[in-house]
Design an enzyme around this catalytic site. Structure first.
Site, PDB file in Angstrom:
ATOM      1  N   HIS A  14     -12.811  18.945  -6.763  1.00  0.00           N
ATOM      2  CA  HIS A  14     -14.207  19.307  -6.990  1.00  0.00           C
ATOM      3  C   HIS A  14     -14.518  20.587  -6.223  1.00  0.00           C
ATOM      4  O   HIS A  14     -13.750  21.028  -5.375  1.00  0.00           O
ATOM      5  CB  HIS A  14     -15.173  18.166  -6.602  1.00  0.00           C
ATOM      6  CG  HIS A  14     -15.304  17.890  -5.144  1.00  0.00           C
ATOM      7  ND1 HIS A  14     -16.282  17.084  -4.619  1.00  0.00           N
ATOM      8  CD2 HIS A  14     -14.574  18.308  -4.077  1.00  0.00           C
ATOM      9  CE1 HIS A  14     -16.163  17.023  -3.313  1.00  0.00           C
ATOM     10  NE2 HIS A  14     -15.132  17.741  -2.954  1.00  0.00           N
ATOM     11  N   CYS A  33     -15.745  23.835   1.204  1.00  0.00           N
ATOM     12  CA  CYS A  33     -15.943  23.035  -0.017  1.00  0.00           C
ATOM     13  C   CYS A  33     -16.455  23.882  -1.166  1.00  0.00           C
ATOM     14  O   CYS A  33     -16.534  23.423  -2.299  1.00  0.00           O
ATOM     15  CB  CYS A  33     -16.895  21.874   0.259  1.00  0.00           C
ATOM     16  SG  CYS A  33     -16.247  20.747   1.478  1.00  0.00           S
ATOM     17  N   HIS A  39     -11.030  21.994  -4.507  1.00  0.00           N
ATOM     18  CA  HIS A  39     -10.078  21.413  -3.564  1.00  0.00           C
ATOM     19  C   HIS A  39     -10.019  19.929  -3.889  1.00  0.00           C
ATOM     20  O   HIS A  39     -10.885  19.416  -4.601  1.00  0.00           O
ATOM     21  CB  HIS A  39     -10.541  21.641  -2.117  1.00  0.00           C
ATOM     22  CG  HIS A  39     -11.851  20.975  -1.829  1.00  0.00           C
ATOM     23  ND1 HIS A  39     -13.056  21.579  -2.106  1.00  0.00           N
ATOM     24  CD2 HIS A  39     -12.151  19.750  -1.345  1.00  0.00           C
ATOM     25  CE1 HIS A  39     -14.037  20.746  -1.786  1.00  0.00           C
ATOM     26  NE2 HIS A  39     -13.518  19.632  -1.322  1.00  0.00           N
ATOM     27  N   HIS A  41      -9.268  15.617  -3.251  1.00  0.00           N
ATOM     28  CA  HIS A  41      -9.376  14.448  -2.375  1.00  0.00           C
ATOM     29  C   HIS A  41      -8.620  13.281  -2.996  1.00  0.00           C
ATOM     30  O   HIS A  41      -8.569  13.151  -4.219  1.00  0.00           O
ATOM     31  CB  HIS A  41     -10.829  13.992  -2.217  1.00  0.00           C
ATOM     32  CG  HIS A  41     -11.691  14.962  -1.484  1.00  0.00           C
ATOM     33  ND1 HIS A  41     -11.647  15.118  -0.119  1.00  0.00           N
ATOM     34  CD2 HIS A  41     -12.626  15.835  -1.927  1.00  0.00           C
ATOM     35  CE1 HIS A  41     -12.533  16.033   0.244  1.00  0.00           C
ATOM     36  NE2 HIS A  41     -13.139  16.486  -0.836  1.00  0.00           N
ATOM     37  N   ASP A  79      -9.596  10.240 -12.674  1.00  0.00           N
ATOM     38  CA  ASP A  79      -8.315  10.385 -11.971  1.00  0.00           C
ATOM     39  C   ASP A  79      -7.565  11.623 -12.470  1.00  0.00           C
ATOM     40  O   ASP A  79      -7.408  11.813 -13.679  1.00  0.00           O
ATOM     41  CB  ASP A  79      -7.463   9.127 -12.175  1.00  0.00           C
ATOM     42  CG  ASP A  79      -6.237   9.111 -11.281  1.00  0.00           C
ATOM     43  OD1 ASP A  79      -6.303   9.673 -10.157  1.00  0.00           O
ATOM     44  OD2 ASP A  79      -5.213   8.533 -11.692  1.00  0.00           O
ATOM     45  N   HIS A  80      -7.134  12.456 -11.530  1.00  0.00           N
ATOM     46  CA  HIS A  80      -6.439  13.714 -11.836  1.00  0.00           C
ATOM     47  C   HIS A  80      -7.305  14.653 -12.673  1.00  0.00           C
ATOM     48  O   HIS A  80      -6.802  15.363 -13.548  1.00  0.00           O
ATOM     49  CB  HIS A  80      -5.074  13.447 -12.498  1.00  0.00           C
ATOM     50  CG  HIS A  80      -4.075  12.881 -11.532  1.00  0.00           C
ATOM     51  ND1 HIS A  80      -4.160  11.594 -11.043  1.00  0.00           N
ATOM     52  CD2 HIS A  80      -3.002  13.429 -10.932  1.00  0.00           C
ATOM     53  CE1 HIS A  80      -3.178  11.388 -10.207  1.00  0.00           C
ATOM     54  NE2 HIS A  80      -2.452  12.484 -10.105  1.00  0.00           N
ATOM     55  N   GLU A 124     -14.071   9.837   0.664  1.00  0.00           N
ATOM     56  CA  GLU A 124     -13.429  11.116   0.334  1.00  0.00           C
ATOM     57  C   GLU A 124     -12.205  11.320   1.211  1.00  0.00           C
ATOM     58  O   GLU A 124     -11.293  12.062   0.868  1.00  0.00           O
ATOM     59  CB  GLU A 124     -14.395  12.284   0.561  1.00  0.00           C
ATOM     60  CG  GLU A 124     -15.229  12.585  -0.648  1.00  0.00           C
ATOM     61  CD  GLU A 124     -15.953  13.916  -0.547  1.00  0.00           C
ATOM     62  OE1 GLU A 124     -15.941  14.549   0.524  1.00  0.00           O
ATOM     63  OE2 GLU A 124     -16.549  14.302  -1.563  1.00  0.00           O
TER      64      GLU A 124
HETATM   65 NI    NI Z   1     -14.502  17.949  -1.010  1.00  0.00          NI
END
Ligand code: NI
Length: 153
Positions: A14, A33, A39, A41, A79-80, A124
């Site tokens: 995100h 961020c 980036h 998580h 997911d992914h 996260e």
């Molecule tokens: Ni983040």
């Protein structure tokens, strides 16, 4: 009341930024961020359902059913994926853990028919997580046409 929890994992990327802010303000508020390409998580999602066990089955909710709902309605969608771009139900929101947890609640609450959705915990990272208990809140959704798209060479 008994509280039944199912935990699951997903990996996603995100980017935190507000298109109404200048680049400098986004940088100042969101710092790392705000990285243009996002980036990642490894998220952990815990969903808790509250209720009285059914006298015939002993279940508040069949955990296999809760697992299937979480997989089908949430995990398969996120997911992914890149939460800013790939997920229809997150379009236009700033995908902080707070906002994502609220949207997950709205989806799960519609789909859980046994017991009552009690809480959502979204991690996260090991040390950073949010909890949401369904109190009414409004999330601001931006017009996604304002969303800058990454340019890939
Ligand atoms: Ni983040």
């Amino acid at each position: 009341m008994v509280y039944v929890t199912r935990k699951c994992h997903f990996s996603a990327s995100h980017r935190l930024y507000n298109p109404e802010f200048s680049a400098e303000k986004n940088e100042a508020i969101f710092d790392k961020c705000n990285n243009f390409y996002g980036h990642g998580h490894n998220y952990v999602l815990e969903v808790t359902v509250a209720g009285i066990p059914d006298p015939e089955t002993g279940y508040v909710i069949d955990l296999k059913k809760l697992r299937d709902i979480m997989e089908e309605k949430i995990i398969e969608k996120v997911d992914h994926k890149h939460l800013n771009y790939d997920v229809d139900f997150l379009q236009g929101i700033i995908p902080t853990a707070e906002n994502v947890a609220i949207v997950f609640w709205q989806i799960l609450d519609l789909n859980i028919k046994s017991g009552k959705l009690h809480s959502i915990k979204l991690y996260e990272s090991e040390n950073n997580f949010v909890e949401y208990f369904g109190e009414p809140v409004t999330i601001k959704r931006q017009n996604v046409s304002h969303q800058p798209q990454p340019e890939f060479a």
